[in-house]
Write an enzyme that holds these catalytic residues in place. Structure first.
Site, PDB file in Angstrom:
ATOM      1  N   ASP A  71       0.856  -1.186   0.000  1.00 33.60           N
ATOM      2  CA  ASP A  71       0.000   0.000   0.000  1.00 33.60           C
ATOM      3  C   ASP A  71       0.890   1.233   0.000  1.00 33.60           C
ATOM      4  O   ASP A  71       1.935   1.250   0.645  1.00 33.60           O
ATOM      5  CB  ASP A  71      -0.952   0.006   1.198  1.00 33.60           C
ATOM      6  CG  ASP A  71      -0.226  -0.051   2.540  1.00 33.60           C
ATOM      7  OD1 ASP A  71       0.067   1.020   3.104  1.00 33.60           O
ATOM      8  OD2 ASP A  71       0.038  -1.176   3.022  1.00 33.60           O
ATOM      9  N   ASP A 160      -9.909   3.553   5.459  1.00 33.80           N
ATOM     10  CA  ASP A 160      -8.798   3.506   6.411  1.00 33.80           C
ATOM     11  C   ASP A 160      -9.247   4.273   7.650  1.00 33.80           C
ATOM     12  O   ASP A 160      -9.276   5.504   7.665  1.00 33.80           O
ATOM     13  CB  ASP A 160      -7.561   4.143   5.770  1.00 33.80           C
ATOM     14  CG  ASP A 160      -6.353   4.186   6.700  1.00 33.80           C
ATOM     15  OD1 ASP A 160      -6.474   3.789   7.873  1.00 33.80           O
ATOM     16  OD2 ASP A 160      -5.282   4.634   6.235  1.00 33.80           O
ATOM     17  N   GLU A 162      -8.487   4.645  11.641  1.00 37.19           N
ATOM     18  CA  GLU A 162      -7.459   4.334  12.641  1.00 37.19           C
ATOM     19  C   GLU A 162      -7.174   5.562  13.486  1.00 37.19           C
ATOM     20  O   GLU A 162      -7.943   6.513  13.496  1.00 37.19           O
ATOM     21  CB  GLU A 162      -6.191   3.852  11.936  1.00 37.19           C
ATOM     22  CG  GLU A 162      -5.655   4.856  10.907  1.00 37.19           C
ATOM     23  CD  GLU A 162      -4.309   4.452  10.318  1.00 37.19           C
ATOM     24  OE1 GLU A 162      -3.318   4.410  11.091  1.00 37.19           O
ATOM     25  OE2 GLU A 162      -4.249   4.157   9.104  1.00 37.19           O
TER      26      GLU A 162
END
Length: 272
Positions: A71, A160, A162
């Protein structure tokens, strides 16, 4: 005419020195984290993993076949895709967007470059739940690289979600408010693309910030982040991971991942 006596100005000098010392103390008292806060837009997958979960070891080979991936974000700039392909990497995700204020300036080189060497590729969105709604960010993502096409080489988009690199870990949200924000994003993304987005997260963050919510596991594939010899305990609801980010210090680009299956399973996810 006034007589100047030696030492008559010492109290004033001491007062000024005291003020300077107090000001210096205040400057030094500012938390280091405030000075270290990254610029908006610079976040990337796993930005908080090393700080919160640590790093230990490399994956232990298992019986199941796994497929190597990477990634990337604007942090990596132009990527040497041919070199990665030669090293065995077969799939890749590129950061497309963050919040509703950032698009990756290297996205075209990364997204198209991985495709052109034969990789199966996809795009991810770095969520900032404290700036705009989940629906707003899902639309922004879909409009700026996060769309999906049934060409056998395009993976569904990734949320994503987090640690907040710019402030409070959970973006100032309660666990129920965070779950609602995520649901808003996922529902909107599916309405826009026809695909269930992949969720990228770390178990410790998910537990802290969603209350270890299990409700997304039936529809949304899990991409777990853990820099260790194994992926560890997964968030509630998921009995297996689809992808695992296992290091931020791999060869060529740093962020390396395992797909939980052979290449035909990567193709299957791309095809829905």
């Amino acid at each position: 005419m006034p007589v100047h006596r030696p030492g008559s100005v010492r109290p004033r000098h001491l007062f000024l020195a005291g003020l300077l010392l107090a000001a210096l103390t205040l400057v030094l008292a500012v938390p280091a984290s405030a000075a270290d806060t990254p610029a908006r837009g610079s976040a990337r997958m796993g930005i908080g993993v090393l700080a919160h979960d640590g790093s230990a070891g490399t994956p232990v080979p298992g019986d199941a076949t796994q497929t190597e991936g990477v990634d990337v974000s604007g942090y990596q700039g132009n990527v040497a895709w041919s070199t990665l392909w030669s090293s065995g990497v077969r799939w890749a995700y590129s950061k497309a967007t963050e919040g509703t204020y950032y698009t990756n300036p290297y996205f075209a080189q990364q997204y198209n470059g991985s495709y052109n060497v034969g990789m199966i590729r996809g795009a991810y969105h770095f969520a900032t739940p404290d700036t705009t709604s989940g629906a707003t960010q899902a639309n922004y993502f879909a409009d700026h690289g996060g769309a999906w096409s049934r060409d056998g080489k395009t993976l569904p988009g990734v949320l994503d979600i987090e640690w907040n690199p710019y402030g409070a870990a959970c973006y100032g949200k309660s666990t129920s408010a965070m779950v609602s924000w995520i649901a808003d994003f996922l529902n909107t993304y599916k309405a826009r693309t026809g695909r269930d987005a992949v969720i990228y997260t770390a178990t410790s963050w998910w537990t802290q910030c969603t209350g270890n919510y299990a409700g997304f596991a039936t529809a949304n594939p899990l991409w777990i982040a853990r820099y260790a010899t194994d992926p560890g305990t997964l968030p509630a609801g998921w009995s297996f991971y689809t992808m695992w980010q296992y290091t931020s210090s791999g060869p060529i680009v740093g962020d390396h991942d395992k797909f939980n299956g052979a290449l035909d399973r990567v193709v299957a996810l791309a095809n829905g």
